[in-house]
Design a protein around this motif. Structure first.
Motif, PDB file in Angstrom:
ATOM      1  N   ASP A  32      -4.158   1.943   3.843  1.00 11.22           N
ATOM      2  CA  ASP A  32      -3.354   3.290   3.787  1.00 11.22           C
ATOM      3  C   ASP A  32      -2.374   3.272   2.844  1.00 11.22           C
ATOM      4  N   ASN A  33      -2.161   2.461   1.557  1.00  9.59           N
ATOM      5  CA  ASN A  33      -1.537   3.183   0.344  1.00  9.59           C
ATOM      6  C   ASN A  33      -2.334   3.017  -1.328  1.00  9.59           C
ATOM      7  N   LEU A  35      -1.436   1.835  -4.380  1.00  5.58           N
ATOM      8  CA  LEU A  35      -1.245   0.903  -4.879  1.00  5.58           C
ATOM      9  C   LEU A  35      -2.079   1.075  -6.395  1.00  5.58           C
ATOM     10  N   LYS A  53       2.343   3.987  -3.922  1.00  7.32           N
ATOM     11  CA  LYS A  53       3.738   3.586  -2.903  1.00  7.32           C
ATOM     12  C   LYS A  53       5.281   1.965  -3.944  1.00  7.32           C
ATOM     13  N   ASN A  54       4.034   1.779  -4.461  1.00  7.14           N
ATOM     14  CA  ASN A  54       5.210   0.099  -5.285  1.00  7.14           C
ATOM     15  C   ASN A  54       5.181   1.396  -6.697  1.00  7.14           C
ATOM     16  N   THR A 242      14.046  -2.761   0.633  1.00  7.67           N
ATOM     17  CA  THR A 242      13.062  -1.416  -0.086  1.00  7.67           C
ATOM     18  C   THR A 242      12.915  -0.838  -1.153  1.00  7.67           C
ATOM     19  N   TYR A 245      13.650  -2.558  -4.141  1.00  8.26           N
ATOM     20  CA  TYR A 245      11.627  -2.986  -4.865  1.00  8.26           C
ATOM     21  C   TYR A 245      10.924  -2.450  -4.886  1.00  8.26           C
ATOM     22  N   VAL A 246      11.241  -1.158  -4.401  1.00  7.12           N
ATOM     23  CA  VAL A 246       9.607   0.035  -4.513  1.00  7.12           C
ATOM     24  C   VAL A 246      10.312   0.297  -5.650  1.00  7.12           C
TER      25      VAL A 246
ATOM     26  N   ALA B 132      -1.258   9.221   8.232  1.00  7.98           N
ATOM     27  CA  ALA B 132      -2.796   8.540   7.922  1.00  7.98           C
ATOM     28  C   ALA B 132      -3.664  10.351   8.337  1.00  7.98           C
ATOM     29  N   ILE B 224       5.717  -7.279   0.300  1.00  7.44           N
ATOM     30  CA  ILE B 224       6.622  -7.808  -0.895  1.00  7.44           C
ATOM     31  C   ILE B 224       7.987  -9.152  -0.532  1.00  7.44           C
ATOM     32  N   CYS B 226      10.577  -7.896   0.721  1.00  6.20           N
ATOM     33  CA  CYS B 226      11.918  -7.094   1.230  1.00  6.20           C
ATOM     34  C   CYS B 226      12.942  -7.298   2.140  1.00  6.20           C
ATOM     35  N   ALA B 228      12.686  -6.245   4.868  1.00  7.66           N
ATOM     36  CA  ALA B 228      13.230  -5.330   5.947  1.00  7.66           C
ATOM     37  C   ALA B 228      12.670  -5.727   7.281  1.00  7.66           C
ATOM     38  N   PRO B 286       7.607  -1.166   4.467  1.00  5.39           N
ATOM     39  CA  PRO B 286       6.845  -0.107   3.256  1.00  5.39           C
ATOM     40  C   PRO B 286       5.705  -0.834   3.545  1.00  5.39           C
ATOM     41  N   MET B 287       4.707  -1.640   3.173  1.00  3.55           N
ATOM     42  CA  MET B 287       4.040  -1.757   2.779  1.00  3.55           C
ATOM     43  C   MET B 287       2.306  -1.702   3.929  1.00  3.55           C
TER      44      MET B 287
END
Lengths: 341, 339
Positions: A32-33, A35, A53-54, A242, A245-246, B132, B224, B226, B228, B286-287
């Motif tokens: 869904d991302n 990247l 996203k990143n 978050t 990191y993004v 989505a 990643i 993070c 969260a 986030p991922m």
């Protein structure tokens, strides 16, 4: 600076050809991302997408980077610094805000006095191809409030602007010009194309409705270190990483040693001012014990310290943190609130 | 839902005006369309900020623990007779109440430290599912219209049925009304489709160990680090997480896949009988890492082996706090063939 016109359907093929010869980081669909990933055979580089996203900072400043290895031997410790050597690569499809972030990171990692060989080597070997935002991809975009624009060329070696049927290809730096042979099919750009790009640039910038006083809060921050305002923003913060990191410009790192038997490795990793361990010293003391202090650091670093040091705001207005924060802490609102203090 | 919201605001005002609580943790509208965000209300005037709708995703028990622990720390140096109690009011749906029960079972604070404002819950919107559904198009404006979401994107207006974008944990939620509360805002909500609670796990169990491991590796590769997931989890309240200890260092902080896997593995194993399936770890990620698949498996095992559901009953010890003569132990690896 040379400018050319490229038929739009040719671009993806050029990127794939480049990827056959050298490492190419490109935006790709991953479940869904979207990247930035190394483009492998069979993968399709996206040329039409909002943003990834990143952030692409990891290609110059990896999440984890080996700096040194060492071994304990009967004669004492044997140290081996890891060479900074990097191979040539291309970062394709960075949005202008993300390309600008690289220029901002240069200010820190490539200073006259302090030079980071690992970062600088990758900057030398990496060529940035940016894709101008013909329309701002999100309503959360605010690049125009932090000295950027949807068509900024800062940090890019080559920029592509979608003019409808063609891309306007701008070769901006010698590294960008070195890619000219790959764009052999492109034809010379005429004045009409240039005018069209100008119109798109103005239109796109005007479409960014969100304005925040990015520069204006600097004098307020200069005198607000102890302001009670800082008590009001961190309450709901989860202290996850978050946002940092993004973020394309966040660059704090932590160095850790990983030891196995007699062998050790020194690794530089991304750190985050949102983590409770941030700036914790070996003694156990931490000058920033609360999330309030860490949040103040995040804000000050971006909108005051970086301005003090480099006369630049360490935020490019991509809006990733606004969209990704799990508890909707909105940096745009914080900056607006500070301007009213 | 408007009725619940109205009652919630009235109750919050009353509690604050009568000084029965020091703070109320609830939800307010977020700065992005179709979002709600945690808010801390300390005066009756602010109570009108409170909302209750299908975007109230966070498990607020996390903040109850944070606030009470911080308060207790601040009282440590006072004489016992000078210490004051801080009462935290909290807007509580089913999963939140189960997390509060876990805190109480684990002696984190006392029942009288909290004022529980129970709300009937019919599930929250999974933002990743919604994104989505919209093909990644940004939501410019949105509103809730009965059982539908009305959404405006760059390509036009869209109507999406709420039930198509509810989080997976909500769709099959077994306990969508609070198991404990001091006051209930409105009538209990109708049950969700809890009969199919373990359908996803049942399917996953049918895969070969290699396929399951491949799925685990694939999901963990997205992480990643993070944290969260850990930070949002009400059951993750350790003062220092094992992942942050350096002597010894249990897991490395680098991006090495084995470190990421070890971190997630160890965190999940701390969740046996302590995961209420609130979906917080999944919704904050986030991922888009699918942590729920593994946590739900632990939840199922805990129920099948020990007939327990995390935080379901307050007057019942949690599975890890309790040992019984007839506890099943076939899963324990014993090379000699048993005791």
């Amino acid at each position: 600076m040379e400018k050319k016109l490229l038929k739009k359907d040719k671009l993806s093929g050029i990127v794939k050809k480049l990827a056959a010869e050298k490492t190419v980081y490109a935006p790709v669909k991953d479940e869904d991302n979207v990247l930035f990933k190394i483009l492998e055979p069979g993968m399709e580089p996206l040329t039409s997408f909002a943003n990834t996203k990143n952030a692409p900072k990891k290609v110059f400043f990896p999440h984890s980077e080996l700096l040194m290895k060492y071994t304990r031997s009967p004669k004492g410790m044997v140290f081996a610094a890891m060479p900074a050597d990097a191979e040539e690569f291309v970062l394709f499809g960075a949005r202008p805000c993300d390309a600008r972030s690289v220029a901002l990171l240069d200010m820190l990692f490539d200073q006259e006095k302090w030079k980071d060989p690992y970062y600088i080597e990758k900057r030398k070997k990496g060529t940035v191809i940016s894709l101008a935002c013909v329309h701002p991809p999100y309503s959360t975009c605010f690049c125009t409030s932090v000295d950027g624009s949807p068509t900024s060329t800062q940090g890019a070696d080559l920029m592509l602007t979608d003019l409808g049927e063609n891309y306007l290809v701008e070769f901006l730096t010698p590294k960008g010009e070195a890619l000219a042979p790959w764009f052999g099919e492109a034809t010379a750009a005429d004045a009409a194309a240039e005018a069209k790009k100008q119109a798109i640039a103005e239109q796109s910038a005007a479409e960014i409705k969100k304005k925040i006083p990015g520069r204006a809060i600097k004098p307020i921050l200069d005198v607000s270190f102890e302001h009670p305002f800082w008590d009001t923003i961190a309450g709901k913060c989860l202290a996850c990483g978050t946002c940092t990191y993004v973020c394309p410009t966040c660059h704090c790192f932590d160095i850790s040693d990983e030891i196995k038997g007699d062998d050790g490795a020194r690794i530089r990793n991304w750190d985050s001012c949102m983590f409770p361990l941030f700036t914790k010293e070996t003694s156990g003391h931490n000058p920033r014990t609360s999330q309030k202090q860490r949040w103040r650091q995040r804000l000050m670093h971006k909108f005051k310290y970086y301005v003090d040091n480099f006369d630049a705001i360490a935020c490019v207005g991509c809006g990733r943190c606004v969209m990704s924060c799990p508890v909707n802490i909105d940096i745009r609102k914080i900056v607006e609130d500070i301007s009213k203090l | 839902m408007e009725k619940v919201e109205k009652k919630l605001r009235e109750e919050a005002k009353k509690l604050l005006a009568e000084k029965k609580v020091d703070v109320i943790v609830g939800y307010e509208a977020g700065t992005l369309p179709l979002t709600a965000t945690p808010v801390f209300i300390t005066t009756p005037e602010e109570a009108d900020k409170l909302v209750w709708n299908s975007f109230c995703q966070h498990n607020l028990a996390k903040y109850v623990h944070d606030l009470i622990s911080a308060h207790k720390d601040s009282q440590k140096r006072l004489k016992p007779e000078d210490r004051k109690r801080k009462v935290v009011g909290v807007v509580t749906k089913g999963c939140t109440s189960r997390s509060l029960v876990i805190h109480l079972q684990e002696r984190q604070y006392e029942r009288m430290d909290t004022a529980i404002l129970g709300v009937p819950c019919t599930g929250y919107v999974d933002r990743k599912k919604l994104a989505a559904k919209l093909g990644g198009e940004e939501i410019l404006e949105g509103s809730l219209d009965g059982a539908n979401l009305k959404i405006k994107t760059a390509s036009g207006e869209k109507t999406i049925a709420l039930k198509e974008v509810l989080a997976d944990n909500c769709l099959t939620c077994r306990i969508n009304n609070p198991v404990i509360s001091d006051s209930m805002m409105g009538e209990p909500a109708p049950p969700m489709d809890f009969a199919s609670e373990y359908a996803g796990v049942d399917e996953f169990e049918k895969l070969s160990p290699e396929e399951r491991w491949a799925y685990f590796e694939k999901e963990m590769a997205k992480c990643i680090r993070c944290a969260a997931c850990r930070q949002a989890c009400p059951s993750c309240y350790c003062r220092t997480c094992f992942a942050e200890q350096s002597m010894p260092q249990w897991v490395g902080i680098s991006e090495d896949p084995s470190d990421t896997q070890a971190f997630q593995f160890m965190r999940m194993y701390h969740m046996v009988g302590r995961c209420v399936d609130c979906g917080s770890c999944v919704s904050v990620c986030p991922m888009g890492v699918d942590l729920r698949k593994f946590l739900k498996k632990l939840d199922k095992d805990c129920f099948v082996l020990f007939s327990q559901r995390a935080g379901e009953k307050i007057d019942f010890p949690a599975p890890l706090q309790d040992q019984r003569m007839d506890d099943k132990e076939e899963f324990i690896y014993s090379p000699g063939g048993g005791h």
